[in-house]
Design an enzyme around this catalytic site. Structure first.
Site, PDB file in Angstrom:
ATOM      1  N   ARG A  25      39.747  19.577 131.862  1.00 46.16           N
ATOM      2  CA  ARG A  25      39.915  18.155 131.524  1.00 46.16           C
ATOM      3  C   ARG A  25      38.566  17.557 131.140  1.00 46.16           C
ATOM      4  NH1 ARG A  25      41.190  14.536 136.099  1.00 46.16           N
ATOM      5  NH2 ARG A  25      39.199  13.649 135.506  1.00 46.16           N
TER       6      ARG A  25
ATOM      7  N   HIS B 163      40.849  11.110 133.956  1.00 48.67           N
ATOM      8  CA  HIS B 163      42.280  11.295 134.223  1.00 48.67           C
ATOM      9  C   HIS B 163      43.102  10.259 133.457  1.00 48.67           C
ATOM     10  CE1 HIS B 163      46.043  11.715 136.407  1.00 48.67           C
ATOM     11  NE2 HIS B 163      46.001  10.425 136.663  1.00 48.67           N
TER      12      HIS B 163
ATOM     13  N   TYR C 241      32.984  12.404 140.569  1.00 52.25           N
ATOM     14  CA  TYR C 241      33.367  13.686 141.172  1.00 52.25           C
ATOM     15  C   TYR C 241      33.228  14.895 140.242  1.00 52.25           C
ATOM     16  CZ  TYR C 241      37.763  12.595 138.705  1.00 52.25           C
ATOM     17  OH  TYR C 241      38.680  12.275 137.744  1.00 52.25           O
TER      18      TYR C 241
HETATM   19  C1  LIG Z   1      54.927  12.392 143.485  1.00 48.21           C
HETATM   20  C2  LIG Z   1      53.598  11.825 143.078  1.00 48.21           C
HETATM   21  N1  LIG Z   1      52.561  11.909 143.934  1.00 48.21           N
HETATM   22  C3  LIG Z   1      51.346  11.419 143.566  1.00 48.21           C
HETATM   23  C4  LIG Z   1      51.175  10.807 142.347  1.00 48.21           C
HETATM   24  C5  LIG Z   1      49.820  10.257 141.930  1.00 48.21           C
HETATM   25  N2  LIG Z   1      49.230  11.087 140.872  1.00 48.21           N
HETATM   26  C6  LIG Z   1      49.258  10.684 139.576  1.00 48.21           C
HETATM   27  S1  LIG Z   1      48.555  11.804 138.557  1.00 48.21           S
HETATM   28  C7  LIG Z   1      48.231  12.862 139.826  1.00 48.21           C
HETATM   29  C8  LIG Z   1      47.532  14.180 139.579  1.00 48.21           C
HETATM   30  C9  LIG Z   1      48.387  15.198 138.913  1.00 48.21           C
HETATM   31  O1  LIG Z   1      47.586  16.270 138.468  1.00 48.21           O
HETATM   32  P1  LIG Z   1      48.161  17.429 137.591  1.00 48.21           P
HETATM   33  O2  LIG Z   1      49.512  17.813 138.071  1.00 48.21           O
HETATM   34  O3  LIG Z   1      47.136  18.505 137.562  1.00 48.21           O
HETATM   35  O4  LIG Z   1      48.353  16.778 136.140  1.00 48.21           O
HETATM   36  P2  LIG Z   1      47.228  16.201 135.138  1.00 48.21           P
HETATM   37  O5  LIG Z   1      47.119  14.732 135.460  1.00 48.21           O
HETATM   38  O6  LIG Z   1      45.955  16.916 135.380  1.00 48.21           O
HETATM   39  O7  LIG Z   1      47.766  16.430 133.768  1.00 48.21           O
HETATM   40  C10 LIG Z   1      48.644  12.321 141.041  1.00 48.21           C
HETATM   41  C11 LIG Z   1      48.483  12.980 142.348  1.00 48.21           C
HETATM   42  C12 LIG Z   1      52.302  10.724 141.490  1.00 48.21           C
HETATM   43  N3  LIG Z   1      52.227  10.176 140.265  1.00 48.21           N
HETATM   44  N4  LIG Z   1      53.506  11.250 141.877  1.00 48.21           N
END
Ligand SMILES: Cc1ncc(C[n+]2csc(CCOP(=O)(O)OP(=O)(O)O)c2C)c(N)n1
Ligand SMILES: [Mg+2]
Length: 354
Positions: free
Chosen positions: A255, A259, A268
């Site tokens: 990435r 985010h 971080y």
């Molecule tokens: C069930 C749930 N728990 C927590 C969140 C908060 N949250 C939003 S994005 C994220 C990280 C997800 O990371 P990843 O699966 O690696 O996807 P990326 O954003 O890197 O594409 C989190 C924990 C959420 N949206 N849904």
């Protein structure tokens, strides 16, 4: 019982180094198809870069940047047929553009406007999923339903590395494997889940290893190589259509953007690493490949970029031209018999909005 081989370890690549060493070709992809793929990547890149600007100008809300994820999205979608269903997460918010969804619709979604919702059946693109991994069982169910009806369509679910730690991912993957549902599980492993690095996410050596536990093949590709993403997904789709069930694809990248627009990764992330990774970004890599093959030249590249910029200009104008949503929408459709407080809440909101 069919035996599942250990997941792939090496990252598949089709695009070689900048000097062309390692370039190979993908069967069945001629000049026209390669240029269409490039058009799709440029459209996604332009959508993403303009969206960050629109956010800064206050014209859309918080936005999940997908810069350097275009190869995974375009590569995978191009391997599908129109009848196949796409289940995006917020990271693939604009993937519907590749199915003809208007840019104004996706921009409206990020503006929190009801014009940002569409009928999934019209584009075979499900709603953008924000809760992590909850769309995986939906995709498994739809794929199984297609199989039960004797149709040949399959489904693909996109999710991140963090999503592989969620119960919904496990349930969807297991269910699809048990039912031999025609599903592709496409994992965008960008090595971060907001501020959680992949090392803190799992003890598995690779995410593709997880596939073995579900009894399905696990493929590993370079997620910044659009042709490798295309080729691997095409194989997974062929398995699905042949009745052989789901496949897990781990597409590895890094990435290189925050985010989302609300995030400050300098708290971080190692910014020097980000700089290094940005030099290998996926649109430039594919552009280099096409130029080395003599398929792309300056004039064509600029006209493709101009076309995409026009789509975005028209898109934001149309999105901003939508009349404001009526406040009552916030209260409708949730209850058959709404609580009495809704009426007074709505009146108060109307007074507040003037
Ligand atoms: C069930 C749930 N728990 C927590 C969140 C908060 N949250 C939003 S994005 C994220 C990280 C997800 O990371 P990843 O699966 O690696 O996807 P990326 O954003 O890197 O594409 C989190 C924990 C959420 N949206 N849904
Ligand atoms: Mg991630």
């Amino acid at each position: 019982m069919a035996q599942v081989l250990p997941a792939e370890r090496d990252l598949r690549r089709v695009i070689g180094d900048a000097d062309g060493a390692g370039d190979r070709e993908v069967d069945g992809l001629g000049e026209q198809e390669l240029l269409e793929l490039f058009r799709s990547m440029v459209l996604l890149r332009t959508y993403d870069e303009r969206s960050v600007v629109y956010h800064r100008q206050g014209r859309i809300g918080t936005y999940a940047i997908f810069w350097n994820h275009e190869a995974m999205q375009a590569g995978a979608v191009h391997s599908l047929e129109e009848q196949d269903w796409i289940f995006p997460s917020y990271r693939e918010s604009a993937i519907g553009l590749l199915r003809g969804l208007p840019a104004a619709t996706v921009l409206s979604w990020w503006r929190g406007h009801p014009a940002g919702w569409w009928n999934p059946e019209e584009f075979r693109v499900a709603s953008i999923c924000v809760p992590i991994a909850t769309h995986v069982p939906h995709a498994a169910g739809l794929a199984w339903g297609k199989k039960l009806k004797g149709e040949t369509a399959c489904a693909i679910a996109f999710f991140g590395d963090g999503a592989t730690s969620e119960g919904s991912f496990h349930e969807g993957a297991n269910f699809a494997a048990v039912m031999r549902a025609p599903l592709v599980l496409f994992c965008n492993n960008n090595q971060w889940a907001i501020s959680t690095p992949i090392e803190a996410q799992t003890r598995a050596e690779t995410l593709a290893d997880k596939a073995v536990g579900y009894g399905m093949p696990g493929l590993r590709v370079d997620g910044t190589d659009v042709l490798a993403c295309y080729e691997a997904t095409r194989e997974a789709v062929a398995r699905a259509r042949a009745g052989e069930g789901p496949t897990f694809i781990e597409a590895l990248s890094y990435r290189t953007a925050p985010h989302a627009t609300a995030d400050d990764p300098s708290a971080y992330i190692d910014l020097a690493r980000v700089e290094e990774e940005r030099k290998r970004e996926c649109v430039g890599r594919f552009e280099g490949y096409l130029r080395r093959a003599g398929i792309l030249h300056d004039d064509l590249a600029s006209s493709i970029r101009e076309e995409a910029a026009d789509v975005m200009r028209a898109g934001i104008t149309a999105a901003e031209g939508e009349p404001p949503a009526d406040a009552s929408l916030l209260f409708e459709h949730a209850f058959v018999e709404p609580p009495a407080s809704f009426q007074s809440d709505l009146e108060e909101l109307r007074r507040f909005l003037g």
